[in-house]
Design an enzyme around this catalytic site. Structure first.
Site, PDB file in Angstrom:
ATOM      1  N   CYS A  35       0.814  -1.215   0.000  1.00 23.54           N
ATOM      2  CA  CYS A  35       0.000   0.000   0.000  1.00 23.54           C
ATOM      3  C   CYS A  35       0.847   1.264   0.000  1.00 23.54           C
ATOM      4  O   CYS A  35       0.327   2.365  -0.136  1.00 23.54           O
ATOM      5  CB  CYS A  35      -0.932   0.012   1.205  1.00 23.54           C
ATOM      6  SG  CYS A  35      -2.068  -1.363   1.194  1.00 23.54           S
ATOM      7  N   CYS A 104      -3.081   8.202   6.827  1.00 24.64           N
ATOM      8  CA  CYS A 104      -1.717   8.335   7.352  1.00 24.64           C
ATOM      9  C   CYS A 104      -1.760   8.586   8.849  1.00 24.64           C
ATOM     10  O   CYS A 104      -0.942   8.053   9.601  1.00 24.64           O
ATOM     11  CB  CYS A 104      -0.981   9.490   6.674  1.00 24.64           C
ATOM     12  SG  CYS A 104      -0.638   9.189   4.944  1.00 24.64           S
TER      13      CYS A 104
END
Lengths: 124, 395
Positions: A35, A104
Site C-alpha cells: 500500500c 496516514c
C-alpha cells in the site's frame, strides 16, 4: 495552492525523533509496502512514562509528518495517556490533512498503539 | 535553481504559439459559422489550420477533426470504431494494459455494453510485440488501439508494423499519439494508421485543444451533439485561437524535431546513466526505444511522493507513479503492467525533460535525486530490512 499545511511540510522537511532505539521497551510496526506506507515506532519507557520515542517511516509526505507529530504528542507522557492518542488528534495537530491522506494519521495512531501493546506484552 | 522536468504532464506554451493565440483572439474573433466577413475570416483561419495540421502528419485536411484535446479524441475514435463494429456484429477490441486512462476507461464502458476487450502484454521492456497483435485478432475484432508512445515510461511502440497487420486483416487501427506528436516524425500513411489522437499542450501549444485524424471512409460517431461544426461530427463553436496556436506550436516542433531529439536523447542518456548508478535502482521501460525526453526509474525502499516533495524543495519538478500521488491505493498501472511489484512501483520517478534543459541541470538532477533517495532510505524501515538481510532486494 499547497498540497499540505505549513505544519505538515515542517514536520515532513524536519521530522522530529527520527531513528531507532536499540534497546527499546516497545516496538510497533504497521502498514505494508504494497500500500506504500510502513511506520515503525520505538519506545523507551521508565515507570510507565514514555521517556524516549523514535520512528522510521516508508511513505508519503503526510505519512512522515504524521509519524513525526505522533512522536511529539506522546513523548514524556504516561503510557495510559499515550494509549488514548487518536488519529484525529494527530491530524488536528498538523492543521489538518487532505481527506485521502487521513489514513496516514490512522497509521500513526496504530503504530503507537502497537508499540505500547508490545511494551505491555513484554512487561508480563 | 528551477528545473521543470514534467513535460509529459504539460509543456509551457511557446512564445510564438502564444502570439498566434492572442493575435487570433484580437483579429479573428468571429464565429466561423457566421456568413459575414468577421465570421468568414475566422473560418479561413480554421481551414488553413486544418490544412497545415494535415500536411504535418501526411493526411488530407478532411481527415482532421478538431477536439478539446487527447482524451476527447481517444473517446471519439474508440466509440466510432466500436459503433462500426457493432453494426457488423464485431464486438471485440484489442488494446494494451498500459494505455492512458482515456482509452482504458472508454474500453471499460464498452465492456459494460457487451464488447469483449483483449489487453495485450507489454512485457518487461514496455513494448508490444506485433506478432502478438496479429495472433490476438479474431474474425469479430473491430478495433486495435495501441498508444504511439507511453506517457509514463516513454516506450515507442512498433506502430508501423502493427498498422500493417491491421490493414492486412482489415481491422481499424487507432493510436493515442498524445506523447508522440511534435516529438517523433508522424506519417499516418506510411504508418498505416486509421485514427490518431493528439493534444496541443504536449508540444508547447495551449491546453484544451487537440485533434483526431480519421482516415477517409471511416464514419465518426458524435461524442458532443449540437451544431454542424466539424462536418457535423463535433458540435460546439470552434476554438479558433487555440487551433491556430496549436498549428504554430506543431510547426515549430516539427521544424526543430531532429535537432531537439538528438540533444534531448543525449541528456536523457546521461540521466539514465547517472541515476542508474544509485544502488538498487532500475530504469523502467526499454532504454533505446523510448521518447527523447523520458526518464523513469524505480528506487527501492522509498516512496515516490516524498521524493517529489523534496525534489520540489530543490527546485526540480517531476512526477511519480506512486499511489500517494494518484490518490488511490495502487501505484501506476503502467509500472504494474511491465511487471514491477507494488513495493518498488511506489518508489518511482518520472523525469520528462524539455528543450531548455542544460548539462548543468542534468548534473544537478542526478546529484539531487541521489541525495534525496539516500536521505529517505536513512529512515525507511523497508530499507533497514533490506540492508540487514531480513528482506530480499528486488532491484
Amino acid at each position: 495552492m499547497a498540497l499540505y499545511s505549513e505544519k505538515v511540510m515542517d514536520h515532513f522537511r524536519n521530522p522530529r525523533n527520527v531513528g531507532v532505539i536499540e534497546d527499546a521497551d516497545g516496538v510497533g510496526e504497521v502498514g505494508n509496502a504494497k500500500c506504500g506506507d510502513i511506520m515503525k515506532m520505538y519506545l523507551k519507557i521508565d515507570d510507565d512514562v514514555i521517556t524516549d520515542v523514535k520512528f522510521e517511516t516508508f511513505g508519503c509526505g503526510s505519512a512522515i509528518a504524521s509519524s513525526s507529530m505522533a512522536t511529539e504528542l506522546i513523548k514524556g507522557k504516561p503510557v495510559s495517556e499515550a494509549m488514548e492518542l487518536t488519529n484525529k488528534a494527530v491530524a488536528e495537530a498538523l492543521d489538518g490533512l487532505p481527506d485521502y491522506k487521513m489514513h496516514c494519521s490512522v497509521l500513526a495512531e496504530e503504530a503507537i498503539r502497537s508499540a505500547l501493546e508490545d511494551y505491555e506484552m513484554k512487561k508480563k | 535553481m528551477a528545473i521543470y522536468a514534467d513535460n509529459a504532464a504539460t509543456t509551457k506554451i511557446s512564445d510564438a504559439a502564444l502570439e498566434t493565440m492572442t493575435k487570433c483572439m484580437k483579429e479573428n474573433w468571429g464565429n466561423p459559422s457566421s456568413l459575414y466577413t468577421v465570421g468568414q475570416d475566422a473560418k479561413e483561419v480554421l481551414e488553413i489550420s486544418r490544412e497545415e495540421i494535415a500536411s504535418l502528419i501526411n493526411a488530407d485536411p478532411r481527415e482532421i477533426t478538431f477536439t478539446s484535446g487527447g482524451s476527447e479524441a481517444d473517446n471519439q475514435a474508440i466509440r466510432s470504431a466500436a459503433a462500426i463494429g457493432k453494426r457488423k456484429g464485431k464486438m471485440h477490441i484489442i488494446s494494451t494494459a498500459f494505455e492512458h486512462h482515456a482509452v482504458l476507461h472508454t474500453l471499460d464502458a464498452l465492456k459494460a455494453e457487451g464488447f469483449e476487450i483483449t489487453l495485450l502484454d507489454v512485457h518487461e521492456n514496455g513494448l508490444v510485440i506485433p506478432g502478438e497483435v496479429e495472433a490476438a485478432i479474431r474474425e469479430d475484432t473491430c478495433l486495435v488501439t495501441v498508444m504511439y508512445a507511453n506517457n509514463e515510461i516513454g516506450t515507442i511502440q512498433p506502430i508501423r508494423e502493427i498498422g500493417q497487420i491491421c490493414r492486412k486483416k482489415d481491422v481499424i487501427f487507432h493510436t493515442d499519439a498524445v506523447q508522440a506528436v511534435g516529438h517523433l516524425p508522424i506519417d499516418v500513411a506510411a504508418d498505416n494508421i486509421d485514427m490518431l489522437s493528439a493534444s496541443a499542450h504536449k508540444f508547447h501549444g495551449p491546453k484544451g485543444v487537440g485533434f483526431l485524424y480519421t482516415r477517409k471512409g471511416i464514419p465518426l460517431t458524435n461524442i458532443i451533439n449540437g451544431g454542424a461544426q466539424e462536418r457535423g461530427k463535433r458540435a460546439g463553436t470552434e476554438n479558433v485561437p487555440g487551433i491556430a496556436a496549436m498549428v504554430t506550436a506543431l510547426k515549430e516542433a516539427c521544424a526543430g524535431m531532429e535537432a531537439n531529439a538528438a540533444s534531448l536523447s543525449a541528456k536523457r542518456d546521461a540521466l539514465i546513466k547517472g541515476l542508474g548508478a544509485i544502488p538498487h535502482s532500475a530504469l523502467n521501460g526499454d532504454a533505446v526505444r523510448r521518447l527523447p525526453g523520458n526518464v523513469n526509474f524505480c528506487f527501492e525502499g522509498i516512496e515516490g511522493e516524498s521524493l517529489l516533495l523534496l525534489l520540489d524543495d530543490k527546485g526540480i519538478q517531476a512526477s511519480s507513479g506512486s499511489a500517494c500521488t494518484s490518490g488511490s491505493l495502487d501505484p501506476s498501472h503502467v509500472l504494474l503492467a511491465i511487471g514491477r511489484v507494488h513495493d518498488v512501483a511506489h518508489g518511482s520517478l518520472r523525469l520528462s525533460i524539455g528543450e531548455d534543459i542544460t548539462d548543468r541541470d542534468v548534473e544537478y538532477i542526478i546529484r539531487s535525486v541521489g541525495e534525496v533517495v539516500e536521505y529517505l532510505r536513512s529512515f525507511s524501515p523497508i530499507w533497514r530490512d533490506l540492508t540487514s538481510g531480513k528482506k530480499q532486494f528486488i532491484l
